[in-house]
Design a protein around this motif. Sequence first.
Motif, PDB file in Angstrom:
ATOM      1  N   ASP A 129       6.613  -2.115   9.124  1.00 36.05           N
ATOM      2  CA  ASP A 129       7.426  -1.964   7.911  1.00 36.05           C
ATOM      3  C   ASP A 129       7.551  -3.284   7.164  1.00 36.05           C
ATOM      4  N   THR A 164       4.114  -4.299   5.638  1.00 37.22           N
ATOM      5  CA  THR A 164       3.805  -3.463   4.476  1.00 37.22           C
ATOM      6  C   THR A 164       4.562  -3.951   3.246  1.00 37.22           C
ATOM      7  N   GLN A 166      -4.024  -2.907   4.333  1.00 40.17           N
ATOM      8  CA  GLN A 166      -3.220  -1.776   4.791  1.00 40.17           C
ATOM      9  C   GLN A 166      -2.725  -2.021   6.209  1.00 40.17           C
TER      10      GLN A 166
END
Length: 198
Positions: free
Chosen positions: A85, A88, A98
């Motif tokens: 998290d 990202t 990614q």
Amino acid sequence: MDLIEKATVQAFHRDRLGQDDLRALGYRNNDSQQKRFQALTAWGDMSGCSILDLGCGYGDLKLFLDQHYYDFIYLGIDFLKEFVDEATQRFATHLNTQFFQSDFLTAGLPKVDIAIACGSLNYRSNNSLHPWQMISRMWEIANKGVIFNLLDVHHFADDQVLCGYEPAQVLHFCQQLDPDAKLHTGYLSDDFTVFMRK
């Protein structure tokens, strides 16, 4: 790794969340992280390659690679949701980047040019075939090469979470896959890196 071993690893990292980022990732300090990253780049030019980072943490390796290579695709995978998290969010504006939350020990892994494991194969396991199984999987999915580092059993005192390996034994195994596999040492007293190419 069995469920208890995986839970132990998760607890090891989660107990350090909210402290210094490097401690949460398991590094002693910035110098030890940077020297490991520098050792990885001795593999050669990764510009234009697709790179899979197994155990990516916050994506620190991506920032380091950006300083040395260009036009590459970076895929990071980690089994800790908190790491993925945060990574990202940090790299939301980066192209060709990614992050995925998954257990790379059991997940289906994509074909890439280069598979990297920086520190993520050092976890203790009752499975005597670990990390040999992961090295073999990395070799299978890599089009161009594999790079990984491990703790040196001669200089690292095993603890409840991490363990060291015999460099010569690891190199011998890797040379069954790639006869030209190379060992890179000398950048840290308790760590070694292996380079494999196709």
